[in-house]
Design an enzyme around this catalytic site. Structure first.
Site, PDB file in Angstrom:
ATOM      1  N   SER A  43       0.827  -1.212   0.000  1.00  0.00           N
ATOM      2  CA  SER A  43       0.000   0.000   0.000  1.00  0.00           C
ATOM      3  C   SER A  43       0.860   1.260   0.000  1.00  0.00           C
ATOM      4  O   SER A  43       1.992   1.259   0.475  1.00  0.00           O
ATOM      5  CB  SER A  43      -0.903   0.030   1.234  1.00  0.00           C
ATOM      6  OG  SER A  43      -1.731  -1.104   1.294  1.00  0.00           O
TER       7      SER A  43
HETATM    8  N1  SAH Z   1      -0.961  -4.854   4.003  1.00  0.00           N
HETATM    9  C1  SAH Z   1      -0.151  -5.097   2.809  1.00  0.00           C
HETATM   10  C2  SAH Z   1      -0.852  -4.647   1.544  1.00  0.00           C
HETATM   11  C3  SAH Z   1      -1.586  -5.761   1.058  1.00  0.00           C
HETATM   12  S1  SAH Z   1      -2.379  -5.719  -0.512  1.00  0.00           S
HETATM   13  C4  SAH Z   1       1.195  -4.449   2.895  1.00  0.00           C
HETATM   14  O1  SAH Z   1       1.458  -3.708   3.839  1.00  0.00           O
HETATM   15  O2  SAH Z   1       2.023  -4.709   2.007  1.00  0.00           O
HETATM   16  C5  SAH Z   1      -3.736  -6.784  -0.057  1.00  0.00           C
HETATM   17  C6  SAH Z   1      -3.393  -8.211   0.297  1.00  0.00           C
HETATM   18  O3  SAH Z   1      -4.614  -8.832   0.686  1.00  0.00           O
HETATM   19  C7  SAH Z   1      -2.837  -9.049  -0.841  1.00  0.00           C
HETATM   20  O4  SAH Z   1      -1.627  -9.624  -0.477  1.00  0.00           O
HETATM   21  C8  SAH Z   1      -3.924 -10.105  -1.067  1.00  0.00           C
HETATM   22  O5  SAH Z   1      -3.415 -11.367  -1.474  1.00  0.00           O
HETATM   23  C9  SAH Z   1      -4.561 -10.182   0.303  1.00  0.00           C
HETATM   24  N2  SAH Z   1      -5.923 -10.716   0.354  1.00  0.00           N
HETATM   25  C10 SAH Z   1      -6.964 -10.510  -0.497  1.00  0.00           C
HETATM   26  N3  SAH Z   1      -8.048 -11.205  -0.105  1.00  0.00           N
HETATM   27  C11 SAH Z   1      -7.706 -11.870   1.045  1.00  0.00           C
HETATM   28  C12 SAH Z   1      -8.381 -12.791   1.918  1.00  0.00           C
HETATM   29  N4  SAH Z   1      -9.638 -13.183   1.715  1.00  0.00           N
HETATM   30  N5  SAH Z   1      -7.699 -13.252   2.986  1.00  0.00           N
HETATM   31  C13 SAH Z   1      -6.406 -12.900   3.232  1.00  0.00           C
HETATM   32  N6  SAH Z   1      -5.713 -12.057   2.425  1.00  0.00           N
HETATM   33  C14 SAH Z   1      -6.345 -11.557   1.343  1.00  0.00           C
END
Ligand code: SAH
Length: 215
Positions: free
Chosen positions: A64
């Protein structure tokens, strides 16, 4: 991995930029200063780590934007000792920010490849206290519930009731919510009588919250 004076300088600049955008919480700004964000990106892109933009990581996911991490963290109102569930581990950066602030962090990722890579990486950089879980964030983690705070870092069309159920009375959930390309940042407060209050904090763009796991 190496953290140099130049990297610190770039972080200082990023922090100044976050201040001009309205981030004022000194403890959050010091987390940004002390956590080398370039460790979380492939080495070839390390300069991108200190621009205020989202950036692609493995498995078609993104780390993000720093401003977004700062806003979500601000809205969570993190207190030392808070038990926090993050959904969407991704690079692990947001989890480290929460851990740096003294929270006890649990984070769930649905993509096995990212889960494996980030779990090992967090150990390597000294954030092994962050508890990483492989699973479907839609279900939360009843085993470790209830939580003081829950942070969703992927775009949901609705908040699963299971997650609200895993929040303590008086707990806070922060989540980007919306059905199109753009989501509204919501803060959901679970009142002590278990009713819900919702506040809106403007528009953001996240990768989708997907059901199920990916092996
Ligand atoms: N917090 C992260 C940004 C993540 S982007 C950081 O600091 O880098 C969003 C993430 O959510 C992705 O890695 C994606 O695979 C995950 N995601 C999406 N749906 C999800 C679910 N149902 N359960 C767990 N993770 C999920």
């Amino acid at each position: 991995m190496q953290d140099t004076h130049r990297h610190r300088g770039l972080r200082q600049k990023l922090i100044n930029e976050l201040r001009t955008k309205g981030i004022t919480d000194e403890s959050i700004l010091s987390a940004f200063m002390e956590i080398p964000r370039h460790y979380f990106l492939d080495k070839a892109f390390s300069d991108w780590a200190y621009k205020d933009v989202a950036f692609p990581i493995d498995a078609d996911q993104t780390i993000s934007q720093p401003y977004t991490v700062a806003v979500q963290t601000t809205l969570l109102n993190v207190k030392k000792g808070d038990k926090i569930l993050e959904i969407g581990t991704g690079s692990g950066y947001q989890a480290c920010v929460l851990s740096y602030l003294g929270a006890k962090v649990y984070t769930i990722e649905r993509q096995k490849k990212l889960f494996d890579k980030t779990s090992k990486f967090l150990q390597d950089i000294g954030f092994g206290q962050v508890r990483t879980l492989y699973g479907d964030g839609y279900l939360g983690t009843p085993r470790f519930a209830p939580f003081d705070k829950i942070l969703l870092t992927a775009a949901a069309t609705e908040i699963p009731q299971q997650l609200i159920d895993q929040l303590k009375p008086g707990g806070i959930m922060v989540a980007p919510l919306g059905s199109g390309d753009i989501q509204q940042m919501k803060r959901i407060i679970k009142n002590t009588d278990n009713t819900i209050r919702e506040e809106n904090f403007g528009n953001y763009r996240f990768v989708p919250f997907l059901k199920g796991i990916q092996e």
